[in-house]
Structure formats: C-alpha cells, structure tokens
Scaffold this motif. Structure first.
Motif: not given
Ligand code: UD1
Length: 407
Positions: A50-53, A70-79
């Motif tokens: 979870x990325x917080x800005x 996003x280029x890597x298959x190992x991450x799932x990000x929530x903004x």
C-alpha cells in the motif's frame, strides 16, 4: 517479515547497505550480480504494497516506484491519496502528467492544522489498512501524510518502507523535521538518497541492516520526463523564449507566514527583476498570505502553481533559481542550474557539496547580493551525486522483492 528475515535462497541483499563502518559500499557491485528469477512458488504469492501519497512532492517521488512495481510480476500495489493536497494544480495535474494510476482511495483529508491533518489521515487510513492488511506500507518524503501513514502501519504491525530516509536539517522548528524523525524511527526499510542520510540514521542508532543507500527517486522522474518537458510551451506562454530569467519559489512557513518578512523577500525579488525577469509560481499557502497582507509583487511574473512539465522546462532553462523547497535543490543539481536556497539550513547537504546549491539564509539583502554575484560568476559544475542516475526505484524494488518474497 522484517528485513533481517532474508531468505538464504535468494541473492544476499547487496553490500551497499552495509554502511556501519565507513562510507556505504557502491551499489554498482550489487548491480553486477545477475538477478536470479524468483522461486515460482514464492512468486505466485504476490507482495501486496500500500503506497501512500498526500502532497505534491510525494507524487513526483512515488510515480517511478509504482511504474517499476508495475513492470514486475511479484508486486500488487494499492495507491492511497490522503487528500492533503487537493487543488487540481497541486494534485490531479501531477497524476495526469506523471502517468500515475488514479488512487484506489482518496481519504480527502484536505487542509487543517498539523494535528488535524495527521490525525485525520490516521483515523481514515487505519480502516483501510485493517481491511487490507498489506505486506508493506510505502511512504515517501517528510509531509504530514508521510508520518501519519507510518504511525498507523507501525501500530498495526505492518512493515513500513520510507523513501528519502535520514535527511536532517537539525532544525526542530521545521514541521518536516519532526515528520522525518518519527517516520524513520518507525520504519523497517530506510531508503536513503544521499550518504548524509545513512550517516544520520546510524548516528541515531538505527540498525545498519535496515538502511539502504539507493539514490534519488525524484531524479528518476526528472530523467524520465526531461525530454518531454523540452517540448513544453511554458517559455512562449510567459514571453521568456530566448531571454535570461530567474525562477523563485517560496512556501516554507518560516518565510511566508510572517507578513513583514514575506513583504521584504518579495521586494528583494522585485529589485532582482530590474536585472532580469523573475518568474514566481505562487504556492497556495503563499498566495493566501500575500492576499491577506496586501503585499506588493511589483515587476515579478506571477503564475499559478505550475504543472510538473512546465516547471521542469522553466527551471531547466533558468539562469538562476531562488527557492526554499527541498526537492528543487536536488533537481537544479541535476539540471546544472545555480540554486540559492533561502533558508538557514538544508537537509540535503550533497546539493551543496556536489551540486549547484548555495545556502544564502533569509536576509533579503544577503540574498540579493548572492543572486547578483551568482549571475556574474556562476558556480562550477561537478559530476552528479552518485546513484542519482534514474535507477533508484529499481534498487528499492530489488531490495523489497528479495526481502519480502519469503514473508
Ligand atoms: C506541504 C508540506 C511541505 C511540502 C509542501 C509541498 C507538511 C507539514 N508540509 O506544505 O513539507 O514542502 O506541502 O507543497 O506536510 N492549499 C490549497 N490547495 C491544496 C493544498 C493546500 O489551496 O491543494 C492551501 C491551503 O490553504 C492550505 C495551505 O495551502 O492550508 C498549506 O497546505 P498544507 O498541505 O498544509 O502545507 P504546504 O504548505 O502545502
């Protein structure tokens, strides 16, 4: 999983992080090592981040890390956008220009006192993090949203990664200094942009295993967009094409909240504009203070807060920049544009040692003298600080991928 729980089946974390005795070891060594693919079983279980800005400079720093993830298959990000900055020119414009995904959630915190902002983010973010329980909370910089997110995550037992860790002005009157200190003490991964950050963290007793010298994510963004910014029409729009001009920005409470001081800084800039045009993009905080004090801005070219590409183009071509911002000290270092920082201290000393930055204090007469001197004798250009090379985000994601894959 904390950084100390590195799996032996993955490449060891590069030695760049071993910075206990003497200067940090170069990342170049780490980069020479072939990147081994992740073990398939592990790769299937995505690392949820979870990325917080919240504020304008956060967007510039987070954008390249989201892109890299996003280029890597190992991450799932929530903004998550806290909503600390909300005016279109302070927020949406940056998302559009930087190609950032729309936030999954906007906490819509808005303006308020430091306590209102920090506590507001904490209450709303706690609900979000409790529901999602990510593997990591990623925060950047030193704004109120940064410290609020670190506090919530830490209390929920969720690891925190802080990008731009360790910077210190040693001036507790700056709200950002409190935010930096608290965020760093709570963080599990501390990503430093310059060696002073590493030294400060070690001096504060942060274990060296948590510290990673990775370079500067803001410069990742600058390098990505520099070419695109070169086509921006801002110079024509302001009638500056082919002209020598200076750019000034002011938004620190210590410079703009006192009416007399703000008025004297503006009249100093007016005086400078007798020598060359001075463009002054006005931050909302400063605009409010100027309005309520009725101060004069004679001779200056005033603009609304500019978008990322416009501002990058404007500063790239300037003969001189005068600022109290942190990030602009770094950007001008790479753009090789002389920068005068209108503050008594900087948390970014490398911009002085190796950049074009000079601390000139806040006395208008001294600032004017320094500006005229600099126009007559620009500083020497040195090679850019090490690791300010457009690859900081990749280094950060490498560390997180290796460390969190076996959580
Ligand atoms: C914040 C950060 C500062 C950072 C700066 C970048 C903290 C403590 N400060 O300062 O470190 O350098 O962002 O810009 O987190 N306003 C608007 N529209 C907006 C946002 C703000 O009009 O989108 C006005 C409001 O009147 C607000 C004032 O600007 O009260 C100040 O905003 P705030 O977020 O409190 O602090 P900044 O001065 O922007």
């Amino acid at each position: 999983m904390r950084p100390s729980g590195l799996s032996p089946s993955f490449p060891p974390v590069p030695r760049a992080i071993s910075c206990a005795n003497g200067p940090p070891v170069s990342w170049e060594k780490a980069q020479e090592a072939p990147r081994r693919p992740l073990n398939r079983d592990v790769a299937r279980q995505l690392i949820s981040v979870t990325a917080v800005v919240g504020a304008r400079p956060n967007f510039v720093k987070m954008a390249p890390m989201l892109e890299e993830a996003g280029r890597r298959t190992s991450f799932q990000c929530r903004l998550i956008h806290t909503g600390q900055h909300y005016s279109p020119e302070m927020s949406a414009t940056f998302f559009d220009e930087l190609g950032m995904p729309a936030p999954d959630v906007n906490l819509e915190i808005g303006s308020g006192s430091h306590t209102e902002q920090t506590a507001g983010v904490m209450i709303r973010l706690e609900m979000e993090l409790n529901e999602r329980r990510p593997d990591l909370v990623l925060v950047v910089g030193d704004v109120n949203s940064t410290v609020a997110a670190a506090l919530v995550a830490s209390k929920l037992g969720i690891p925190v990664a802080h990008v731009e860790a360790g910077l210190r002005s040693f001036d507790r009157r700056m709200p950002e200094e409190t935010n930096r200190l608290v965020t760093d003490v709570l963080s599990d991964y501390l990503f430093a942009s310059e060696p002073s950050g590493v030294a400060n963290l070690l001096a504060e007793g942060i274990p060296k295993e948590k510290i990673f010298l990775v370079g500067n994510v803001m410069i990742d963004t600058l390098m990505k967009f520099r070419e695109q910014a070169a086509h921006n029409g801002i110079l024509d729009r302001l009638g500056l094409n082919g002209k020598d001009y200076a750019v000034a920005t002011l938004h620190r409470p210590s410079n703009v909240d006192g009416m007399e001081h703000l008025a004297s800084l503006l009249s100093m800039l007016s005086e400078l504009s007798r020598r060359l045009p001075v463009v002054f993009p006005v931050h909302p905080r400063t605009r409010e203070r100027m309005r309520s004090a009725g101060v004069s801005e004679r001779g200056l070219i005033l603009t609304e807060p500019l978008g990322y590409l416009e501002f990058l183009r404007l500063t790239s071509e300037a003969r001189l920049v005068l600022t109290d911002s942190g990030g602009i000290q770094e950007e001008t270092t790479i753009l090789r544009v002389p920068c005068l920082t209108m503050r008594e201290n900087t948390e970014r000393p490398i911009t002085i040692e190796q950049g074009t930055n000079r601390l000139v204090g806040t006395d208008p007469r001294e600032i004017l003298r320094a500006a005229l001197d600099t126009l007559d004798a620009p500083p020497r250009f040195l090679p850019p600080p090490k690791f300010w090379d457009g690859k900081a985000s990749a280094r950060i994601l490498d560390v997180l991928e290796r460390s969190l894959a076996d959580r």
